[in-house]
Design a protein around this motif. Structure first.
Motif, PDB file in Angstrom:
ATOM      1  N   LEU A 101       0.820  -1.204   0.000  1.00  0.00           N
ATOM      2  CA  LEU A 101       0.000   0.000   0.000  1.00  0.00           C
ATOM      3  C   LEU A 101       0.858   1.261   0.000  1.00  0.00           C
ATOM      4  CD1 LEU A 101      -2.826  -1.013   2.489  1.00  0.00           C
ATOM      5  CD2 LEU A 101      -2.982  -0.780   0.014  1.00  0.00           C
ATOM      6  N   THR A 104       1.855   2.052  -3.473  1.00  0.00           N
ATOM      7  CA  THR A 104       0.758   2.195  -4.411  1.00  0.00           C
ATOM      8  C   THR A 104       0.472   3.667  -4.663  1.00  0.00           C
ATOM      9  OG1 THR A 104      -0.273   0.147  -3.724  1.00  0.00           O
ATOM     10  CG2 THR A 104      -1.676   1.730  -4.829  1.00  0.00           C
ATOM     11  N   LEU A 106      -2.208   6.049  -6.640  1.00  0.00           N
ATOM     12  CA  LEU A 106      -3.490   6.053  -7.330  1.00  0.00           C
ATOM     13  C   LEU A 106      -3.338   6.563  -8.759  1.00  0.00           C
ATOM     14  CD1 LEU A 106      -6.615   5.850  -7.322  1.00  0.00           C
ATOM     15  CD2 LEU A 106      -6.646   8.187  -6.423  1.00  0.00           C
ATOM     16  N   ASP A 232     -10.988   1.171  -1.950  1.00  0.00           N
ATOM     17  CA  ASP A 232      -9.715   0.770  -1.366  1.00  0.00           C
ATOM     18  C   ASP A 232      -9.860  -0.568  -0.647  1.00  0.00           C
ATOM     19  OD1 ASP A 232      -9.772   3.013   1.562  1.00  0.00           O
ATOM     20  OD2 ASP A 232     -11.006   1.281   1.040  1.00  0.00           O
ATOM     21  N   HIS A 233      -8.826  -0.964   0.109  1.00  0.00           N
ATOM     22  CA  HIS A 233      -8.844  -2.282   0.756  1.00  0.00           C
ATOM     23  C   HIS A 233      -9.809  -2.354   1.927  1.00  0.00           C
ATOM     24  CE1 HIS A 233      -5.965   0.183   2.893  1.00  0.00           C
ATOM     25  NE2 HIS A 233      -5.936  -0.671   3.888  1.00  0.00           N
ATOM     26  N   VAL A 238     -12.833   5.667  -2.680  1.00  0.00           N
ATOM     27  CA  VAL A 238     -11.778   6.662  -2.497  1.00  0.00           C
ATOM     28  C   VAL A 238     -11.537   7.497  -3.747  1.00  0.00           C
ATOM     29  CG1 VAL A 238     -10.575   5.392  -0.698  1.00  0.00           C
ATOM     30  CG2 VAL A 238     -10.036   4.929  -3.096  1.00  0.00           C
ATOM     31  N   THR A 270      -9.692  -0.611  -8.880  1.00  0.00           N
ATOM     32  CA  THR A 270      -9.916  -1.125  -7.529  1.00  0.00           C
ATOM     33  C   THR A 270      -9.004  -2.322  -7.263  1.00  0.00           C
ATOM     34  OG1 THR A 270     -12.224  -0.368  -7.357  1.00  0.00           O
ATOM     35  CG2 THR A 270     -11.595  -2.255  -6.015  1.00  0.00           C
ATOM     36  N   LEU A 273      -5.353  -1.436  -6.834  1.00  0.00           N
ATOM     37  CA  LEU A 273      -5.069  -0.825  -5.534  1.00  0.00           C
ATOM     38  C   LEU A 273      -5.168  -1.821  -4.387  1.00  0.00           C
ATOM     39  CD1 LEU A 273      -7.068   2.521  -5.930  1.00  0.00           C
ATOM     40  CD2 LEU A 273      -4.592   2.210  -6.094  1.00  0.00           C
ATOM     41  N   GLY A 275      -7.958  -3.223  -3.589  1.00  0.00           N
ATOM     42  CA  GLY A 275      -9.236  -2.930  -2.957  1.00  0.00           C
ATOM     43  C   GLY A 275     -10.305  -3.935  -3.289  1.00  0.00           C
TER      44      GLY A 275
END
Length: 286
Positions: A101, A104, A106, A232-233, A238, A270, A273, A275
């Motif tokens: 994360l 990562t 976006l 997100d996770h 987000v 998604t 990420l 997620g």
């Protein structure tokens, strides 16, 4: 006089990759590691499982599974509950995930997805995030058409009058959504802007049900936008992905096809990420 012999120039190789990098054949697979990763991935979907139950689920012997689990346990990737005699995913898995994360980005991960979306739909693709009561556009890939929507990075737009904004509102915590809408005043920009609280709520309910939003000339006359949320996770929305263009091209008969492309792009981002949507969380826990 004969020219001196020269050694052939060695072919360039990407650092960190062997020559057989592109060879996906079985000879380059470590079978024991692959089996261990399959056990690890399966265990991550469970809320605690016994060795015998895991053996039945995976069709592996308990002896083999124990060796795999014991090895993973030494790395903190799984742990054993002595009292309940159950195996669980371990804290080491979270630590590795947290490192992922941290790296990562976006915008970086969205860029190729936005480009593919633009090429598939022929319309400008956008990425936006919520900032207080507005959408902040952080990335865009423009269409090649001469008439186009233009939201350069840094552009702000009200949540209630934006495709991405409404997608974010629809999947936001209800109390937070009510608070934000109460603060905005819901300014009217065109005759199509949803200023009435009741009408806006109905629209947000529809967005949640179908998974995408439409800005039908609600901010700018002659422009239509179709958006879907990115999660997100934690399963929280987000960001939002959208395509936008003139109503002459983004016509009502094209909305469904464009919406499907946008939803796929949002789902791909998604996944990139790490997620998951609220729906996928619910299905995995059932």
């Amino acid at each position: 006089m004969a020219a001196p012999k020269t050694d052939p120039v060695p072919s360039r190789r990407a650092r960190g990759r062997p020559r057989a990098w592109d060879d996906k054949s079985e000879q380059n697979t470590i079978k024991s590691l692959d089996r261990a990763m399959a056990v690890f991935e399966h265990l991550s979907t469970q809320s605690g499982v016994s060795l015998s139950a895991l053996s039945e689920q995976l069709g592996e012997s308990t002896a083999t599974l124990y060796r795999i689990l014991f090895t993973l346990e030494t790395r903190g990737l799984v742990e054993f509950d002595q009292a309940q005699q159950l195996w669980h995913i371990g804290p080491g898995a979270f630590i590795i995930g947290a490192r992922f994360l941290r790296r990562t980005s976006l915008v970086e991960r969205a860029r190729p997805i936005l480009r593919s979306l633009m090429e598939e739909t022929g319309e400008t693709a956008n990425l936006g995030v919520a900032r207080a009561d507005q959408v902040l556009f952080v990335s865009q890939v423009e269409t090649h058409e001469s008439i186009r929507a233009f939201f350069p990075p840094g552009t702000l737009s009200p949540l209630h009058a934006s495709g991405i904004g409404k997608a974010l509102l629809a999947f936001m915590d209800p109390a937070q959504c009510v608070r934000i809408l109460a603060q905005t005043g819901r300014e009217r920009f065109t005759e199509h802007t949803l200023c009435d609280a009741g009408l806006l709520k109905e629209n947000l309910d529809l967005i949640r049900a179908r998974g995408f939003s439409i800005d039908g000339e609600e901010k700018n006359l002659g422009m239509r936008c179709i958006a879907a949320p990115v999660f997100d996770h934690y399963g929280e929305a987000v960001a939002g992905v959208s395509v936008s263009g003139p109503t002459s091209r983004v016509s009502p008969d094209k909305v469904e096809a464009l919406a499907q492309a946008v939803k796929v792009a949002a789902a791909n981002l998604t996944a990139a990420l790490g997620g998951e949507t609220a729906m996928s969380k619910g299905s995995s826990s059932s």
